[in-house]
Scaffold this motif. Structure first.
Motif, PDB file in Angstrom:
ATOM      1  N   CYS A 132       0.873  -1.184   0.000  1.00 40.59           N
ATOM      2  CA  CYS A 132       0.000   0.000   0.000  1.00 40.59           C
ATOM      3  C   CYS A 132       0.905   1.228   0.000  1.00 40.59           C
ATOM      4  CB  CYS A 132      -0.863  -0.033   1.260  1.00 40.59           C
ATOM      5  SG  CYS A 132      -2.016   1.338   1.464  1.00 40.59           S
ATOM      6  N   THR A 133       0.589   2.218  -0.821  1.00 39.20           N
ATOM      7  CA  THR A 133       1.369   3.452  -0.820  1.00 39.20           C
ATOM      8  C   THR A 133       0.528   4.601  -0.286  1.00 39.20           C
ATOM      9  OG1 THR A 133       0.735   4.017  -3.086  1.00 39.20           O
ATOM     10  CG2 THR A 133       2.757   2.728  -2.799  1.00 39.20           C
ATOM     11  N   VAL A 134       1.221   5.628   0.225  1.00 39.29           N
ATOM     12  CA  VAL A 134       0.556   6.848   0.678  1.00 39.29           C
ATOM     13  C   VAL A 134       1.316   8.036   0.117  1.00 39.29           C
ATOM     14  CG1 VAL A 134      -0.246   8.206   2.646  1.00 39.29           C
ATOM     15  CG2 VAL A 134      -0.119   5.713   2.839  1.00 39.29           C
ATOM     16  N   GLY A 135       0.612   8.884  -0.618  1.00 41.02           N
ATOM     17  CA  GLY A 135       1.189  10.112  -1.144  1.00 41.02           C
ATOM     18  C   GLY A 135       0.349  11.296  -0.722  1.00 41.02           C
ATOM     19  N   GLU A 136       1.003  12.444  -0.570  1.00 40.32           N
ATOM     20  CA  GLU A 136       0.283  13.685  -0.278  1.00 40.32           C
ATOM     21  C   GLU A 136       0.222  14.471  -1.578  1.00 40.32           C
ATOM     22  OE1 GLU A 136       0.740  16.489   3.444  1.00 40.32           O
ATOM     23  OE2 GLU A 136       2.194  17.028   1.903  1.00 40.32           O
ATOM     24  N   VAL A 137      -0.985  14.724  -2.061  1.00 34.17           N
ATOM     25  CA  VAL A 137      -1.176  15.390  -3.345  1.00 34.17           C
ATOM     26  C   VAL A 137      -1.762  16.779  -3.100  1.00 34.17           C
ATOM     27  CG1 VAL A 137      -2.205  15.238  -5.642  1.00 34.17           C
ATOM     28  CG2 VAL A 137      -1.642  13.141  -4.384  1.00 34.17           C
ATOM     29  N   THR A 138      -1.129  17.796  -3.670  1.00 35.59           N
ATOM     30  CA  THR A 138      -1.619  19.171  -3.552  1.00 35.59           C
ATOM     31  C   THR A 138      -1.924  19.709  -4.940  1.00 35.59           C
ATOM     32  OG1 THR A 138      -0.354  19.582  -1.538  1.00 35.59           O
ATOM     33  CG2 THR A 138      -1.035  21.521  -2.802  1.00 35.59           C
ATOM     34  N   PHE A 139      -3.159  20.173  -5.120  1.00 38.00           N
ATOM     35  CA  PHE A 139      -3.587  20.788  -6.376  1.00 38.00           C
ATOM     36  C   PHE A 139      -3.660  22.293  -6.171  1.00 38.00           C
ATOM     37  CE2 PHE A 139      -5.290  16.935  -8.478  1.00 38.00           C
ATOM     38  CZ  PHE A 139      -5.482  16.083  -7.403  1.00 38.00           C
ATOM     39  N   GLU A 140      -3.040  23.065  -7.059  1.00 38.94           N
ATOM     40  CA  GLU A 140      -3.251  24.516  -7.032  1.00 38.94           C
ATOM     41  C   GLU A 140      -4.696  24.807  -7.443  1.00 38.94           C
ATOM     42  OE1 GLU A 140      -1.130  26.280  -5.653  1.00 38.94           O
ATOM     43  OE2 GLU A 140       0.737  25.179  -5.864  1.00 38.94           O
ATOM     44  N   ALA A 141      -5.221  25.956  -7.051  1.00 35.36           N
ATOM     45  CA  ALA A 141      -6.586  26.333  -7.429  1.00 35.36           C
ATOM     46  C   ALA A 141      -6.776  26.127  -8.928  1.00 35.36           C
ATOM     47  CB  ALA A 141      -6.853  27.791  -7.046  1.00 35.36           C
ATOM     48  N   GLY A 142      -7.862  25.471  -9.293  1.00 41.46           N
ATOM     49  CA  GLY A 142      -8.160  25.212 -10.709  1.00 41.46           C
ATOM     50  C   GLY A 142      -7.578  23.920 -11.249  1.00 41.46           C
ATOM     51  N   ALA A 143      -6.655  23.308 -10.530  1.00 38.12           N
ATOM     52  CA  ALA A 143      -5.990  22.103 -11.046  1.00 38.12           C
ATOM     53  C   ALA A 143      -6.786  20.846 -10.695  1.00 38.12           C
ATOM     54  CB  ALA A 143      -4.584  21.995 -10.478  1.00 38.12           C
TER      55      ALA A 143
ATOM     56  N   PRO B 297      -6.764  -0.048 -10.195  1.00 42.29           N
ATOM     57  CA  PRO B 297      -7.091  -1.479 -10.220  1.00 42.29           C
ATOM     58  C   PRO B 297      -7.472  -2.049  -8.852  1.00 42.29           C
ATOM     59  CG  PRO B 297      -4.746  -1.105 -10.662  1.00 42.29           C
ATOM     60  CD  PRO B 297      -5.410   0.226 -10.703  1.00 42.29           C
ATOM     61  N   SER B 298      -6.947  -1.482  -7.768  1.00 35.91           N
ATOM     62  CA  SER B 298      -7.302  -1.967  -6.426  1.00 35.91           C
ATOM     63  C   SER B 298      -8.055  -0.903  -5.621  1.00 35.91           C
ATOM     64  CB  SER B 298      -6.049  -2.389  -5.664  1.00 35.91           C
ATOM     65  OG  SER B 298      -5.340  -3.389  -6.368  1.00 35.91           O
ATOM     66  N   GLY B 299      -8.547   0.134  -6.291  1.00 36.44           N
ATOM     67  CA  GLY B 299      -9.236   1.213  -5.590  1.00 36.44           C
ATOM     68  C   GLY B 299      -8.274   2.183  -4.936  1.00 36.44           C
TER      69      GLY B 299
ATOM     70  N   HIS C 130     -13.828  18.813   2.163  1.00 43.63           N
ATOM     71  CA  HIS C 130     -13.078  19.673   3.087  1.00 43.63           C
ATOM     72  C   HIS C 130     -12.219  18.814   4.021  1.00 43.63           C
ATOM     73  CE1 HIS C 130     -16.551  22.365   1.998  1.00 43.63           C
ATOM     74  NE2 HIS C 130     -15.522  23.163   1.791  1.00 43.63           N
ATOM     75  N   PRO C 131     -11.281  19.436   4.739  1.00 52.22           N
ATOM     76  CA  PRO C 131     -10.388  18.674   5.629  1.00 52.22           C
ATOM     77  C   PRO C 131     -11.146  17.788   6.620  1.00 52.22           C
ATOM     78  CG  PRO C 131      -9.530  20.879   5.329  1.00 52.22           C
ATOM     79  CD  PRO C 131     -10.882  20.851   4.648  1.00 52.22           C
ATOM     80  N   GLY C 132     -10.638  16.574   6.800  1.00 58.52           N
ATOM     81  CA  GLY C 132     -11.237  15.598   7.696  1.00 58.52           C
ATOM     82  C   GLY C 132     -12.174  14.633   6.984  1.00 58.52           C
ATOM     83  N   GLU C 133     -12.567  14.979   5.755  1.00 63.59           N
ATOM     84  CA  GLU C 133     -13.446  14.085   4.990  1.00 63.59           C
ATOM     85  C   GLU C 133     -12.604  13.074   4.212  1.00 63.59           C
ATOM     86  OE1 GLU C 133     -17.456  16.453   4.104  1.00 63.59           O
ATOM     87  OE2 GLU C 133     -15.751  17.330   3.063  1.00 63.59           O
ATOM     88  N   ALA C 134     -13.197  11.924   3.938  1.00 64.77           N
ATOM     89  CA  ALA C 134     -12.497  10.855   3.230  1.00 64.77           C
ATOM     90  C   ALA C 134     -13.420  10.243   2.192  1.00 64.77           C
ATOM     91  CB  ALA C 134     -12.031   9.791   4.219  1.00 64.77           C
ATOM     92  N   VAL C 135     -12.822   9.661   1.163  1.00 70.23           N
ATOM     93  CA  VAL C 135     -13.570   9.015   0.080  1.00 70.23           C
ATOM     94  C   VAL C 135     -12.941   7.652  -0.173  1.00 70.23           C
ATOM     95  CG1 VAL C 135     -14.251   9.137  -2.345  1.00 70.23           C
ATOM     96  CG2 VAL C 135     -14.044  11.247  -1.008  1.00 70.23           C
ATOM     97  N   SER C 136     -13.786   6.636  -0.269  1.00 63.77           N
ATOM     98  CA  SER C 136     -13.340   5.296  -0.667  1.00 63.77           C
ATOM     99  C   SER C 136     -13.775   5.062  -2.102  1.00 63.77           C
ATOM    100  CB  SER C 136     -13.963   4.257   0.265  1.00 63.77           C
ATOM    101  OG  SER C 136     -13.801   2.957  -0.275  1.00 63.77           O
ATOM    102  N   ILE C 137     -12.817   4.725  -2.962  1.00 61.84           N
ATOM    103  CA  ILE C 137     -13.062   4.589  -4.401  1.00 61.84           C
ATOM    104  C   ILE C 137     -12.880   3.125  -4.778  1.00 61.84           C
ATOM    105  CG2 ILE C 137     -12.363   5.373  -6.694  1.00 61.84           C
ATOM    106  CD1 ILE C 137     -10.976   7.782  -5.145  1.00 61.84           C
ATOM    107  N   ALA C 138     -13.943   2.515  -5.312  1.00 58.94           N
ATOM    108  CA  ALA C 138     -13.892   1.089  -5.637  1.00 58.94           C
ATOM    109  C   ALA C 138     -12.959   0.827  -6.823  1.00 58.94           C
ATOM    110  CB  ALA C 138     -15.302   0.583  -5.948  1.00 58.94           C
ATOM    111  N   PRO C 139     -12.384  -0.375  -6.879  1.00 58.22           N
ATOM    112  CA  PRO C 139     -11.547  -0.742  -8.024  1.00 58.22           C
ATOM    113  C   PRO C 139     -12.292  -0.521  -9.345  1.00 58.22           C
ATOM    114  CG  PRO C 139     -11.370  -2.406  -6.300  1.00 58.22           C
ATOM    115  CD  PRO C 139     -12.448  -1.461  -5.867  1.00 58.22           C
TER     116      PRO C 139
ATOM    117  N   GLN D 249      -0.735  -4.359  -8.090  1.00 59.78           N
ATOM    118  CA  GLN D 249      -1.654  -4.584  -9.214  1.00 59.78           C
ATOM    119  C   GLN D 249      -1.645  -3.407 -10.195  1.00 59.78           C
ATOM    120  OE1 GLN D 249      -3.134  -7.674  -9.340  1.00 59.78           O
ATOM    121  NE2 GLN D 249      -1.773  -7.885  -7.579  1.00 59.78           N
ATOM    122  N   GLY D 250      -0.896  -2.353  -9.880  1.00 58.36           N
ATOM    123  CA  GLY D 250      -0.845  -1.170 -10.733  1.00 58.36           C
ATOM    124  C   GLY D 250      -1.392   0.046 -10.023  1.00 58.36           C
TER     125      GLY D 250
END
Lengths: 137, 137
Positions: free
Chosen positions: A40-51, A59-61, A84-93, A118-119
């Protein structure tokens, strides 16, 4: 240049996300990389406004945990969700989706990818301006 | 009661961690619970100063991402590691370990459990005062 238009500094230790799969500027900082014993990997992703990233699936969600700012998550055929901060989303494979900042706010989330052997992702088309503006409606 | 001894308020939305597996007071707030399509859970765990969990292991491993305070992570037979916000730990399946706050600071981390359908944890003995004090040495 107004105060609002000053670019924010890049997050410390982050590298730019691959332009081919993103509209606008985004940053990725890996906290736990591939090859570790949890698969399992963990990355911190930051999008600038509009990105935002392109339509894609995993493949594994994936799990998103919002840590700063405001942004959207949208699955194909569903309305966008404002997050917003503190919210989470689970995305199915295999579920096609995109995520990114609102037009007016930076957005940072952790991206948790179980079963990474698995990719990482299957990438599709960019989110159009019309699709992106519809998220704000 | 001195200023330092005032108890902090419980984290919003959190419930007390099961006393049987912890020394001192800890809180758990589930962000993504079991049964979601990624087979991975995410919980936010907060340990009051001095609190720690028992020695234990996870059948599919675990990732910790530190979000606030200061605390320790120790694997059996290894020195304890002092952890701060932004740091992460990947714990291999079956590896016996404990984590918790330092004696003087609250400690909050995300606990990411991939492969949760294989089980959450196998619990062992409490971390003794001697073991806990040795982590601070």
């Amino acid at each position: 240049m107004s105060y609002q238009e000053q670019p924010l500094p890049a997050p410390q230790g982050a590298t730019q996300a691959p332009a081919a799969n993103f509209t606008g500027l985004a940053w990725v900082k890996m906290l736990v990389g591939a090859g570790n014993p949890t698969d399992c990997t963990v990355g911190e992703v930051t999008f600038e406004a509009g990105a935002r990233n392109n339509w894609h699936s995993h493949p594994s969600g994936q799990i998103l945990v919002v840590t700063a700012g405001a942004g959207y998550y949208q699955e194909q055929g569903q309305p966008a969700r404002l997050l917003h901060p503190g919210e989470a989303v689970s995305i199915a494979p295999g579920v096609v989706h995109w995520h990114g900042a609102t037009a007016s706010s930076r957005f940072t989330h952790l991206a948790i990818n179980p079963g990474i052997s698995q990719g990482v992702a299957t990438w599709g088309a960019p989110v159009t301006e019309a699709e992106y503006q519809a998220a704000h409606a």
